[in-house]
Design a protein around this motif. Structure first.
Motif, short mmCIF file in Angstrom:
data_model
loop_
_atom_site.label_atom_id
_atom_site.label_comp_id
_atom_site.label_asym_id
_atom_site.label_seq_id
_atom_site.Cartn_x
_atom_site.Cartn_y
_atom_site.Cartn_z
N LYS A 62 31.84 47.04 48.13
CA LYS A 62 31.48 48.29 47.46
C LYS A 62 32.67 48.88 46.72
O LYS A 62 32.55 49.40 45.62
CB LYS A 62 30.94 49.28 48.48
CG LYS A 62 29.59 48.90 49.09
CD LYS A 62 29.13 49.94 50.08
CE LYS A 62 27.76 49.56 50.70
NZ LYS A 62 27.29 50.57 51.68
N THR A 63 33.83 48.80 47.33
CA THR A 63 35.03 49.35 46.69
C THR A 63 35.43 48.53 45.48
O THR A 63 35.84 49.07 44.44
CB THR A 63 36.19 49.40 47.70
OG1 THR A 63 35.77 50.11 48.87
CG2 THR A 63 37.41 50.08 47.11
N ALA A 64 35.35 47.20 45.61
CA ALA A 64 35.77 46.34 44.51
C ALA A 64 34.82 46.43 43.33
O ALA A 64 35.25 46.29 42.17
CB ALA A 64 35.86 44.89 45.00
N GLN A 91 33.38 33.11 44.17
CA GLN A 91 33.07 34.49 44.56
C GLN A 91 32.42 34.51 45.94
O GLN A 91 31.68 33.58 46.31
CB GLN A 91 32.12 35.14 43.54
CG GLN A 91 32.69 35.18 42.13
CD GLN A 91 31.75 35.84 41.15
OE1 GLN A 91 31.98 36.97 40.74
NE2 GLN A 91 30.67 35.16 40.79
N ALA A 92 32.73 35.58 46.66
CA ALA A 92 32.14 35.77 48.00
C ALA A 92 31.84 37.25 48.18
O ALA A 92 32.58 38.11 47.69
CB ALA A 92 33.10 35.27 49.08
N ALA A 97 26.92 44.78 48.52
CA ALA A 97 27.15 45.30 47.17
C ALA A 97 27.02 44.17 46.16
O ALA A 97 27.33 43.00 46.44
CB ALA A 97 28.52 45.94 47.08
N THR A 98 26.57 44.52 44.94
CA THR A 98 26.40 43.56 43.85
C THR A 98 27.46 43.84 42.79
O THR A 98 27.61 44.98 42.34
CB THR A 98 25.01 43.66 43.23
OG1 THR A 98 24.03 43.46 44.26
CG2 THR A 98 24.81 42.63 42.13
N PRO A 99 28.20 42.84 42.36
CA PRO A 99 29.23 43.08 41.33
C PRO A 99 28.61 43.37 39.98
O PRO A 99 27.40 43.17 39.76
CB PRO A 99 30.02 41.77 41.33
CG PRO A 99 29.07 40.74 41.82
CD PRO A 99 28.19 41.43 42.80
N ASP A 104 27.51 39.18 38.39
CA ASP A 104 26.31 39.21 39.23
C ASP A 104 25.42 38.00 38.99
O ASP A 104 24.56 37.67 39.81
CB ASP A 104 25.52 40.49 38.96
CG ASP A 104 25.15 40.63 37.49
OD1 ASP A 104 25.79 39.96 36.65
OD2 ASP A 104 24.23 41.42 37.19
N LYS A 105 25.62 37.29 37.87
CA LYS A 105 24.80 36.12 37.57
C LYS A 105 25.43 34.83 38.07
O LYS A 105 24.77 33.78 38.04
CB LYS A 105 24.58 36.03 36.06
CG LYS A 105 23.86 37.25 35.48
CD LYS A 105 23.75 37.16 33.98
CE LYS A 105 23.08 38.40 33.41
NZ LYS A 105 23.00 38.37 31.91
N ASP A 106 26.71 34.85 38.47
CA ASP A 106 27.39 33.64 38.95
C ASP A 106 27.10 33.42 40.43
O ASP A 106 26.68 34.32 41.16
CB ASP A 106 28.90 33.75 38.71
CG ASP A 106 29.23 33.84 37.23
OD1 ASP A 106 28.44 33.33 36.40
OD2 ASP A 106 30.28 34.44 36.90
#
Length: 347
Positions: A62-64, A91-92, A97-99, A104-106
Motif C-alpha cells: 500500500k505504501t509503495a 514483481q511480488a 494492494a494493486t500497483p 498492474d498488467k505484468d
C-alpha cells in the motif's frame, strides 16, 4: 559489482524486505538491498546497480503503490528502469494492494503472509523464476527440505553439482604446532659480547749507528725531524711558465688545421684588398662628367638612344643650371598655304 537480484521496496516495508533478502541469500543469490536508504529520489548508485543486476525484484505494498507517499517515486522509478531492460523486472505483492499502471498488467507473485517460519507458495514460484533467469533449477525443491534433513540436502546437491548451493568452502587445515626442537631453534639466544681483537705486536726498531753529522745536530732538531717524517708532506704544484714547459711535438691534425688557415687567408686577403681599392676609386671619381654645352650637347642628347653615354651638367652647389633658365626661342619655318584647292591644268 554485479548482483543477481536487486530488491526495491518502500522504507515502511523494511521488515518484510529484510526477510525476503535473507531467504534469497540462503539460496546463494547475490542480493543488493539498501536497508539504510533514506532518500526518495534514485541516486546514481541505485541506477548503476539496477543496470548491473540480473533481476530487479519490486515489492509492492500500500505504501509503495500510494501516489501520495513520497517513497512511491523511488519505487516506481526503479520499476520503470527494470521494465525497460530485457526480462529484468520481477514483481511480488506483500499485501492486497494493486500497483499503478503499467505494472498492474505484468505478472506478480503473491507472497503476503510470509514470516520467519512460513514460506507461501508464491515465494516458491518466485524462487524458481529467479533461478531460471540465472540458469538454476529446482530451487523450490531445496526450500521444501526440512532444516535438519541433511541426507535430503546432500542428495539435492549431488543432483545439482554445478549449483552454488552445492559448492562447499574448503576448510582450512589447522596450523601445525611447531615441535620442541623447532621452538628451541627459533628461540633467540643471548648474544655474548665478542672478545676484542688482540693488539698487534710492535715491530722492533732497527738500531742504526749515528753518523758524525747527525751527532752534531742538537736534540731539538732531531725531534722536529721525527715529527716531519710522521706527518704527511703536502706537495704543491705551482704554475710553470711556457718557457719552462717541455716541448711537445704538434700533432698532424693541428698542422693540417694551420695549413688550412694559411690557405684561407691567402685567398681572402687579395679579395678584400680589391674590394677596398674599388671603393677608394669610386670615392675619388664620384662626380659626373661635365657637359660640353652648345651644339655638341644637343647632338649627344639627340643620339642618346644610340648607346653613347649621357653627360650630365655639373654645377656648383646653390646654383641652377643655365639650360633651365635660358630657353632657346622657337624658330618658325616657311609658311605654306594649304587652304586653296589646286586647279587642274587644261590638257
Amino acid at each position: 559489482m554485479a548482483y543477481d537480484v536487486m530488491i526495491a521496496s518502500a522504507m515502511a516495508d523494511k521488515t518484510k524486505a529484510d526477510l525476503v533478502a535473507k531467504r534469497l541469500r540462503a539460496l546463494k543469490f547475490k542480493v543488493r538491498y539498501d536497508a539504510k536508504r533514506e532518500h526518495t529520489t534514485p541516486s546514481s548508485r541505485d541506477i548503476n546497480d539496477a543496470n548491473k543486476s540480473g533481476a530487479v525484484l519490486v515489492l509492492w505494498s500500500k505504501t509503495a503503490a500510494d501516489k501520495a507517499s513520497p517513497d512511491n517515486e523511488w519505487v516506481e522509478a526503479i520499476a520503470h528502469l527494470a521494465r525497460a531492460l530485457k526480462d529484468a523486472l520481477f514483481q511480488a505483492d506483500l499485501d492486497s494492494a494493486t500497483p499503478n499502471e503499467p505494472f498492474d498488467k505484468d505478472e506478480r507473485f503473491r507472497i503476503s503472509g510470509m514470516g520467519p517460519k512460513r514460506i507461501p507458495a508464491g515465494f516458491h514460484a518466485l524462487v524458481d523464476a529467479l533461478g531460471a533467469a540465472q540458469g538454476r533449477k529446482d530451487l523450490s525443491d531445496f526450500l521444501k527440505i526440512a532444516a535438519g534433513d541433511t541426507a535430503a540436502k546432500d542428495a539435492w546437491k549431488k543432483a545439482h553439482p554445478k549449483d552454488p548451493i552445492a559448492g562447499t568452502a574448503k576448510k582450512k587445515a589447522p596450523a601445525k604446532k611447531p615441535t620442541a626442537k623447532k621452538q628451541a631453534a627459533k628461540k633467540p639466544t643471548a648474544k655474548t659480547p665478542a672478545a676484542p681483537p688482540a693488539p698487534e705486536p710492535e715491530k722492533p726498531v732497527e738500531e742504526t749507528a749515528p753518523d758524525t753529522e747527525a751527532a752534531a745536530v742538537p736534540a731539538a732538531t732531531s725531534e722536529l725531524a721525527s715529527e716531519e717524517t710522521l706527518t704527511p708532506k703536502i706537495k704543491l704544484n705551482p704554475p710553470r711558465s711556457p718557457s719552462a714547459m717541455p716541448y711537445r711535438r704538434p700533432s698532424p691534425a693541428s698542422l693540417v688545421d694551420e695549413e688550412r688557415e694559411d690557405i684561407g687567408w691567402t685567398i681572402i686577403g687579395p679579395v678584400l684588398g680589391g674590394i677596398a681599392l674599388m671603393m677608394i676609386l669610386a670615392w675619388v671619381f664620384r662626380s659626373g662628367q661635365a657637359g660640353t654645352g652648345g651644339a655638341d650637347e644637343a647632338r649627344l642628347r639627340a643620339i642618346g638612344n644610340a648607346g653613347l653615354p649621357a653627360l650630365v651638367e655639373a654645377c656648383p652647389p646653390g646654383q641652377v643650371p643655365r639650360s633651365l633658365i635660358e630657353i632657346p626661342p622657337l624658330r618658325t619655318g616657311t609658311i605654306v598655304d594649304d587652304t586653296e584647292e589646286e586647279t587642274p591644268e587644261d590638257e
